[in-house]
Scaffold this motif. Structure first.
Motif, short mmCIF file in Angstrom:
data_model
loop_
_atom_site.label_atom_id
_atom_site.label_comp_id
_atom_site.label_asym_id
_atom_site.label_seq_id
_atom_site.Cartn_x
_atom_site.Cartn_y
_atom_site.Cartn_z
N LEU A 292 12.36 -4.22 -13.71
CA LEU A 292 13.33 -3.46 -14.68
C LEU A 292 14.38 -4.23 -14.87
CD1 LEU A 292 12.93 0.20 -13.41
CD2 LEU A 292 12.00 -0.61 -15.23
N GLU A 293 14.88 -5.07 -13.74
CA GLU A 293 15.99 -5.67 -13.75
C GLU A 293 15.82 -6.91 -14.79
OE1 GLU A 293 18.96 -5.82 -12.26
OE2 GLU A 293 18.98 -4.24 -10.75
N ASP A 294 14.65 -7.41 -14.63
CA ASP A 294 14.23 -8.60 -15.56
C ASP A 294 14.00 -7.93 -16.96
OD1 ASP A 294 13.08 -11.36 -15.91
OD2 ASP A 294 11.34 -10.21 -16.65
N GLN A 295 13.60 -6.92 -17.17
CA GLN A 295 13.39 -6.39 -18.70
C GLN A 295 14.32 -5.67 -19.28
OE1 GLN A 295 10.28 -7.14 -20.22
NE2 GLN A 295 10.05 -8.54 -18.45
N LEU A 296 15.46 -5.01 -18.59
CA LEU A 296 16.46 -4.29 -18.97
C LEU A 296 17.68 -4.69 -18.57
CD1 LEU A 296 15.10 -0.60 -18.25
CD2 LEU A 296 14.73 -2.09 -20.32
N VAL B 248 8.74 -3.05 -8.95
CA VAL B 248 9.14 -2.08 -9.93
C VAL B 248 10.48 -2.50 -10.00
CG1 VAL B 248 9.62 0.31 -10.75
CG2 VAL B 248 7.36 -0.50 -9.14
N LEU B 249 11.47 -2.41 -9.20
CA LEU B 249 13.00 -2.43 -9.51
C LEU B 249 13.29 -3.88 -9.91
CD1 LEU B 249 14.97 -0.54 -6.92
CD2 LEU B 249 15.28 -0.46 -9.20
N SER C 74 1.00 -1.14 -0.02
CA SER C 74 -0.04 0.00 0.01
C SER C 74 0.93 1.32 -0.02
CB SER C 74 -0.98 -0.02 1.14
OG SER C 74 -0.02 0.01 2.40
N PHE C 75 2.24 1.08 0.22
CA PHE C 75 3.15 2.04 0.29
C PHE C 75 3.76 1.95 -1.05
CE2 PHE C 75 2.97 1.44 4.97
CZ PHE C 75 2.35 2.47 5.26
N ALA C 76 4.01 3.36 -1.76
CA ALA C 76 4.45 3.40 -2.89
C ALA C 76 5.97 2.93 -2.90
CB ALA C 76 4.55 4.97 -3.66
N ARG C 77 6.91 3.31 -1.92
CA ARG C 77 8.18 2.72 -1.92
C ARG C 77 8.22 1.35 -1.85
NH1 ARG C 77 13.12 4.89 -0.63
NH2 ARG C 77 12.10 6.98 -0.54
N SER C 78 7.35 0.66 -1.24
CA SER C 78 7.41 -0.66 -1.05
C SER C 78 7.22 -1.36 -2.37
CB SER C 78 6.35 -1.19 -0.02
OG SER C 78 6.73 -0.79 1.41
N ARG C 79 6.31 -0.84 -3.18
CA ARG C 79 6.03 -1.45 -4.40
C ARG C 79 7.17 -1.25 -5.55
NH1 ARG C 79 1.37 1.57 -3.41
NH2 ARG C 79 1.52 3.18 -4.90
N VAL C 80 7.74 -0.14 -5.37
CA VAL C 80 9.09 -0.06 -6.11
C VAL C 80 10.14 -0.97 -5.62
CG1 VAL C 80 11.05 1.66 -6.19
CG2 VAL C 80 8.77 2.59 -6.40
#
Length: 325
Positions: free
Chosen positions: A183-187, A179-180, A169-175
Protein backbone atom coordinates in the motif's frame (compact mmCIF):
# COMPACT_ATOMS: atom_id res chain seq x y z
CA UNK A 1 2.76 0.41 41.34
CA UNK A 2 2.79 0.17 37.54
CA UNK A 3 3.58 -3.05 35.68
CA UNK A 4 5.09 -3.30 32.20
CA UNK A 5 3.95 -6.32 30.20
CA UNK A 6 7.07 -7.52 28.42
CA UNK A 7 7.65 -10.17 25.78
CA UNK A 8 11.34 -9.35 25.31
CA UNK A 9 10.63 -7.78 21.92
CA UNK A 10 11.72 -4.24 20.94
CA UNK A 11 8.38 -2.55 21.67
CA UNK A 12 7.92 -3.81 25.21
CA UNK A 13 11.63 -3.52 26.09
CA UNK A 14 11.63 0.10 24.91
CA UNK A 15 8.53 0.76 27.00
CA UNK A 16 10.22 -0.79 30.02
CA UNK A 17 13.27 1.43 29.51
CA UNK A 18 11.15 4.59 29.40
CA UNK A 19 9.10 3.48 32.41
CA UNK A 20 12.33 2.75 34.31
CA UNK A 21 13.44 6.34 33.70
CA UNK A 22 10.31 7.66 35.42
CA UNK A 23 10.88 5.21 38.27
CA UNK A 24 14.46 6.48 38.74
CA UNK A 25 13.32 10.09 39.05
CA UNK A 26 10.77 9.07 41.65
CA UNK A 27 7.65 9.55 39.56
CA UNK A 28 6.34 6.04 40.16
CA UNK A 29 7.26 2.50 41.19
CA UNK A 30 7.58 0.18 38.19
CA UNK A 31 7.71 -3.59 37.96
CA UNK A 32 7.30 -5.98 35.05
CA UNK A 33 5.62 -9.20 34.03
CA UNK A 34 7.19 -11.43 31.38
CA UNK A 35 4.67 -13.82 29.87
CA UNK A 36 6.00 -17.10 28.50
CA UNK A 37 3.37 -18.58 26.17
CA UNK A 38 5.35 -21.84 25.99
CA UNK A 39 4.47 -22.21 22.30
CA UNK A 40 8.01 -22.27 20.90
CA UNK A 41 11.14 -24.21 21.72
CA UNK A 42 13.36 -22.18 24.01
CA UNK A 43 10.59 -19.82 25.12
CA UNK A 44 11.58 -20.20 28.79
CA UNK A 45 15.12 -19.04 28.00
CA UNK A 46 13.74 -16.04 26.09
CA UNK A 47 11.61 -15.13 29.10
CA UNK A 48 14.58 -15.40 31.48
CA UNK A 49 16.72 -13.23 29.22
CA UNK A 50 14.00 -10.58 29.06
CA UNK A 51 13.60 -10.69 32.84
CA UNK A 52 17.36 -10.21 33.24
CA UNK A 53 17.36 -7.08 31.07
CA UNK A 54 14.37 -5.68 32.95
CA UNK A 55 16.21 -6.19 36.22
CA UNK A 56 19.26 -4.38 34.84
CA UNK A 57 17.00 -1.44 33.94
CA UNK A 58 16.03 -1.24 37.59
CA UNK A 59 12.47 -2.54 37.41
CA UNK A 60 11.27 -4.31 40.55
CA UNK A 61 9.67 -6.72 40.99
CA UNK A 62 10.18 -8.63 37.74
CA UNK A 63 8.13 -11.81 37.54
CA UNK A 64 7.93 -14.49 34.86
CA UNK A 65 4.60 -16.21 34.35
CA UNK A 66 3.82 -19.12 32.04
CA UNK A 67 0.52 -18.93 30.17
CA UNK A 68 -1.62 -21.95 29.42
CA UNK A 69 -2.96 -21.53 25.90
CA UNK A 70 -6.19 -23.35 25.04
CA UNK A 71 -7.63 -22.97 21.56
CA UNK A 72 -11.28 -23.37 22.60
CA UNK A 73 -12.37 -22.91 19.00
CA UNK A 74 -10.29 -19.73 18.62
CA UNK A 75 -7.41 -19.18 16.23
CA UNK A 76 -3.85 -19.42 17.59
CA UNK A 77 -3.39 -15.65 17.86
CA UNK A 78 -6.68 -15.13 19.70
CA UNK A 79 -5.99 -18.07 22.02
CA UNK A 80 -2.54 -16.73 22.92
CA UNK A 81 -3.96 -13.25 23.50
CA UNK A 82 -6.69 -14.59 25.79
CA UNK A 83 -4.15 -16.59 27.81
CA UNK A 84 -1.78 -13.60 28.00
CA UNK A 85 -4.41 -11.25 29.41
CA UNK A 86 -5.49 -13.87 31.95
CA UNK A 87 -1.88 -14.04 33.21
CA UNK A 88 -1.55 -10.25 33.26
CA UNK A 89 -4.84 -9.86 35.15
CA UNK A 90 -3.68 -12.35 37.78
CA UNK A 91 -0.23 -10.77 38.13
CA UNK A 92 -1.67 -7.26 38.45
CA UNK A 93 -4.05 -8.43 41.18
CA UNK A 94 -1.34 -10.33 43.05
CA UNK A 95 1.11 -7.41 42.98
CA UNK A 96 -1.45 -4.69 43.61
CA UNK A 97 -0.69 -2.86 40.35
CA UNK A 98 -2.71 0.23 39.51
CA UNK A 99 -1.98 -0.03 35.79
CA UNK A 100 -0.43 -2.42 33.25
CA UNK A 101 1.47 -0.88 30.33
CA UNK A 102 1.38 -2.51 26.90
CA UNK A 103 3.90 -1.78 24.15
CA UNK A 104 1.61 -1.58 21.10
CA UNK A 105 2.67 1.01 18.52
CA UNK A 106 1.11 2.98 15.68
CA UNK A 107 2.17 0.19 13.31
CA UNK A 108 0.27 -2.37 15.40
CA UNK A 109 -2.80 -0.14 15.27
CA UNK A 110 -2.59 0.24 11.49
CA UNK A 111 -2.36 -3.54 11.14
CA UNK A 112 -5.36 -3.95 13.43
CA UNK A 113 -7.48 -1.59 11.32
CA UNK A 114 -6.56 -3.37 8.10
CA UNK A 115 -7.43 -6.74 9.63
CA UNK A 116 -10.77 -5.32 10.72
CA UNK A 117 -11.45 -4.06 7.21
CA UNK A 118 -10.63 -7.49 5.79
CA UNK A 119 -13.14 -9.09 8.17
CA UNK A 120 -15.87 -6.59 7.30
CA UNK A 121 -16.03 -5.37 10.89
CA UNK A 122 -18.03 -2.55 12.44
CA UNK A 123 -17.10 0.76 14.00
CA UNK A 124 -15.75 -0.58 17.29
CA UNK A 125 -13.46 -3.11 15.62
CA UNK A 126 -12.16 -0.53 13.13
CA UNK A 127 -11.43 1.81 16.03
CA UNK A 128 -8.59 -0.59 16.87
CA UNK A 129 -6.97 -0.82 20.28
CA UNK A 130 -7.92 1.82 22.85
CA UNK A 131 -5.28 3.93 24.57
CA UNK A 132 -6.74 2.76 27.86
CA UNK A 133 -9.22 0.11 28.90
CA UNK A 134 -9.63 -0.76 32.53
CA UNK A 135 -6.18 -1.09 34.08
CA UNK A 136 -4.43 -1.37 30.70
CA UNK A 137 -2.59 1.53 29.07
CA UNK A 138 -0.91 1.84 25.66
CA UNK A 139 1.40 4.87 25.92
CA UNK A 140 3.29 4.07 22.68
CA UNK A 141 0.31 4.03 20.29
CA UNK A 142 1.53 7.18 18.53
CA UNK A 143 5.12 5.90 18.13
CA UNK A 144 6.36 3.96 15.12
CA UNK A 145 8.05 0.59 15.46
CA UNK A 146 11.30 2.18 14.28
CA UNK A 147 11.13 4.50 17.29
CA UNK A 148 11.05 1.60 19.74
CA UNK A 149 13.98 -0.02 17.97
CA UNK A 150 15.91 3.24 18.33
CA UNK A 151 15.11 3.39 22.05
CA UNK A 152 16.44 -0.15 22.51
CA UNK A 153 19.61 0.76 20.68
CA UNK A 154 20.06 3.88 22.83
CA UNK A 155 19.79 1.87 26.05
CA UNK A 156 21.93 -0.99 24.74
CA UNK A 157 19.08 -3.49 25.00
CA UNK A 158 19.05 -6.78 23.12
CA UNK A 159 15.45 -7.40 21.99
CA UNK A 160 14.18 -10.79 20.96
CA UNK A 161 12.70 -10.97 17.46
CA UNK A 162 9.72 -13.30 17.55
CA UNK A 163 9.90 -15.62 14.51
CA UNK A 164 6.08 -15.70 14.45
CA UNK A 165 6.13 -12.06 13.34
CA UNK A 166 7.64 -13.13 10.03
CA UNK A 167 5.58 -16.32 9.67
CA UNK A 168 3.15 -15.47 6.89
CA UNK A 169 0.82 -18.28 7.83
CA UNK A 170 -0.53 -15.66 10.27
CA UNK A 171 -2.74 -12.93 8.80
CA UNK A 172 -1.13 -10.19 10.89
CA UNK A 173 2.33 -11.19 9.66
CA UNK A 174 1.15 -10.98 6.05
CA UNK A 175 -0.27 -7.52 6.68
CA UNK A 176 3.01 -6.43 8.28
CA UNK A 177 5.39 -7.92 5.75
CA UNK A 178 3.41 -7.62 2.50
CA UNK A 179 0.15 -5.66 2.61
CA UNK A 180 1.26 -2.44 4.29
CA UNK A 181 4.49 -2.15 2.26
CA UNK A 182 2.47 -2.75 -0.93
CA UNK A 183 0.00 0.00 0.00
CA UNK A 184 2.86 2.37 0.78
CA UNK A 185 4.39 1.59 -2.62
CA UNK A 186 1.13 2.00 -4.56
CA UNK A 187 -0.52 4.87 -2.68
CA UNK A 188 2.44 6.73 -1.31
CA UNK A 189 3.92 7.07 2.18
CA UNK A 190 1.80 7.78 5.22
CA UNK A 191 -0.63 4.85 4.97
CA UNK A 192 0.07 3.66 8.52
CA UNK A 193 -0.49 7.16 9.91
CA UNK A 194 -3.72 7.51 7.90
CA UNK A 195 -5.04 4.22 9.27
CA UNK A 196 -4.12 5.35 12.77
CA UNK A 197 -6.04 8.62 12.29
CA UNK A 198 -9.01 6.62 11.06
CA UNK A 199 -8.92 4.51 14.21
CA UNK A 200 -8.93 7.63 16.42
CA UNK A 201 -11.93 9.12 14.58
CA UNK A 202 -13.87 5.87 14.70
CA UNK A 203 -13.06 5.36 18.38
CA UNK A 204 -14.83 8.66 19.17
CA UNK A 205 -17.82 7.62 17.05
CA UNK A 206 -17.96 4.18 18.65
CA UNK A 207 -17.81 5.60 22.18
CA UNK A 208 -20.72 7.94 21.45
CA UNK A 209 -22.86 5.31 19.71
CA UNK A 210 -22.28 2.80 22.47
CA UNK A 211 -23.32 5.25 25.16
CA UNK A 212 -26.48 6.26 23.27
CA UNK A 213 -27.25 2.59 22.60
CA UNK A 214 -26.83 1.64 26.26
CA UNK A 215 -29.11 4.48 27.37
CA UNK A 216 -31.71 3.59 24.74
CA UNK A 217 -31.60 -0.10 25.63
CA UNK A 218 -32.04 0.62 29.33
CA UNK A 219 -35.16 2.65 28.47
CA UNK A 220 -36.64 -0.08 26.24
CA UNK A 221 -35.82 -3.18 28.23
CA UNK A 222 -38.39 -5.12 30.23
CA UNK A 223 -37.95 -8.53 31.77
CA UNK A 224 -40.47 -11.35 32.07
CA UNK A 225 -39.90 -14.91 33.29
CA UNK A 226 -36.16 -14.81 32.60
CA UNK A 227 -36.52 -13.30 29.13
CA UNK A 228 -35.80 -9.78 27.88
CA UNK A 229 -38.49 -8.02 25.86
CA UNK A 230 -38.18 -5.00 23.56
CA UNK A 231 -41.30 -3.26 22.25
CA UNK A 232 -41.51 -3.60 18.47
CA UNK A 233 -42.99 -0.18 17.75
CA UNK A 234 -40.20 1.52 19.68
CA UNK A 235 -37.52 -0.54 17.91
CA UNK A 236 -38.99 0.39 14.50
CA UNK A 237 -38.70 4.07 15.40
CA UNK A 238 -34.92 3.81 15.91
CA UNK A 239 -32.39 4.46 13.12
CA UNK A 240 -30.83 1.20 11.87
CA UNK A 241 -27.38 1.79 13.40
CA UNK A 242 -28.94 2.33 16.83
CA UNK A 243 -31.53 -0.43 16.46
CA UNK A 244 -28.93 -3.07 15.63
CA UNK A 245 -26.80 -2.08 18.61
CA UNK A 246 -29.83 -2.33 20.91
CA UNK A 247 -30.62 -5.81 19.56
CA UNK A 248 -27.01 -6.85 20.18
CA UNK A 249 -27.16 -5.54 23.75
CA UNK A 250 -30.27 -7.62 24.40
CA UNK A 251 -28.55 -10.76 23.11
CA UNK A 252 -25.53 -10.19 25.34
CA UNK A 253 -27.77 -9.23 28.28
CA UNK A 254 -29.35 -12.69 28.38
CA UNK A 255 -25.94 -14.35 28.33
CA UNK A 256 -25.25 -14.74 24.62
CA UNK A 257 -22.37 -13.80 22.35
CA UNK A 258 -22.02 -10.60 20.35
CA UNK A 259 -24.13 -11.42 17.25
CA UNK A 260 -22.74 -11.11 13.75
CA UNK A 261 -24.11 -8.46 11.39
CA UNK A 262 -25.96 -11.14 9.43
CA UNK A 263 -27.64 -12.50 12.60
CA UNK A 264 -28.64 -8.98 13.65
CA UNK A 265 -30.20 -8.35 10.25
CA UNK A 266 -32.13 -11.62 10.58
CA UNK A 267 -33.42 -10.53 13.99
CA UNK A 268 -34.28 -7.10 12.61
CA UNK A 269 -36.35 -8.71 9.83
CA UNK A 270 -38.80 -9.96 12.46
CA UNK A 271 -39.98 -6.38 12.88
CA UNK A 272 -41.48 -6.44 9.38
CA UNK A 273 -44.05 -9.00 10.66
CA UNK A 274 -43.85 -10.94 7.42
CA UNK A 275 -43.24 -14.66 7.31
CA UNK A 276 -41.91 -16.53 10.30
CA UNK A 277 -42.14 -15.18 13.83
CA UNK A 278 -38.84 -16.86 14.63
CA UNK A 279 -36.97 -17.91 16.57
CA UNK A 280 -33.78 -16.50 15.08
CA UNK A 281 -30.65 -18.00 16.64
CA UNK A 282 -28.13 -15.36 17.71
CA UNK A 283 -25.34 -17.53 19.14
CA UNK A 284 -24.45 -18.48 22.68
CA UNK A 285 -27.73 -20.39 23.06
CA UNK A 286 -29.72 -17.17 22.62
CA UNK A 287 -32.74 -16.88 20.36
CA UNK A 288 -35.09 -14.01 19.54
CA UNK A 289 -38.68 -14.40 18.41
CA UNK A 290 -41.62 -12.16 17.67
CA UNK A 291 -44.56 -12.19 20.04
CA UNK A 292 -47.37 -13.89 18.13
CA UNK A 293 -50.42 -11.63 18.17
CA UNK A 294 -52.77 -14.58 18.07
CA UNK A 295 -51.52 -15.71 21.44
CA UNK A 296 -53.78 -15.09 24.41
CA UNK A 297 -52.07 -11.99 25.79
CA UNK A 298 -53.83 -8.80 26.85
CA UNK A 299 -52.82 -5.68 24.88
CA UNK A 300 -50.53 -3.48 26.92
CA UNK A 301 -48.74 -6.28 28.76
CA UNK A 302 -44.94 -6.36 28.31
CA UNK A 303 -45.02 -9.27 25.88
CA UNK A 304 -47.61 -7.80 23.52
CA UNK A 305 -45.94 -6.63 20.32
CA UNK A 306 -42.41 -7.29 21.54
CA UNK A 307 -39.30 -9.12 20.43
CA UNK A 308 -38.48 -11.74 23.03
CA UNK A 309 -34.85 -12.64 23.78
CA UNK A 310 -34.35 -15.97 25.52
CA UNK A 311 -31.35 -17.99 26.63
CA UNK A 312 -32.14 -21.63 25.90
CA UNK A 313 -29.70 -23.05 28.42
CA UNK A 314 -31.50 -24.31 31.49
CA UNK A 315 -31.33 -21.91 34.41
CA UNK A 316 -29.75 -19.09 32.40
CA UNK A 317 -30.26 -15.63 33.87
CA UNK A 318 -30.14 -12.26 32.09
CA UNK A 319 -26.74 -10.64 32.51
CA UNK A 320 -27.72 -7.08 33.44
CA UNK A 321 -24.14 -5.91 33.87
CA UNK A 322 -23.36 -6.52 30.20
CA UNK A 323 -25.17 -3.37 29.04
CA UNK A 324 -22.55 -1.33 30.87
CA UNK A 325 -19.55 -3.05 29.29
Amino acid sequence: MILVACSGGPDSLALAAVAAHFARVGRCRVGAVVVDHALQAGSAAVARRAAGQLGELGLHPVVVRTATVHSGGMGPEAAARTARYAVLDDAAAALGAEAVLLGHTLDDQAEQVLLGLARGSGTRSLAGMPVRRGAYRRPFLELRRADTEAICEFYGLRPWLDPANSDESFARSRVRATVLPFLEDQLGPGIAQALFRTSRILAQDADYLEQVSADTYAGLRTEQDGTVLLAEHRLRALPPSLRQRVLALAAVDVGGLQPSFERLRAAESLLARKGSAGPVQLGGHVSVSRQVRGRSVLPGTPSYGSLVFRNNRSGAEPQHRSIQE
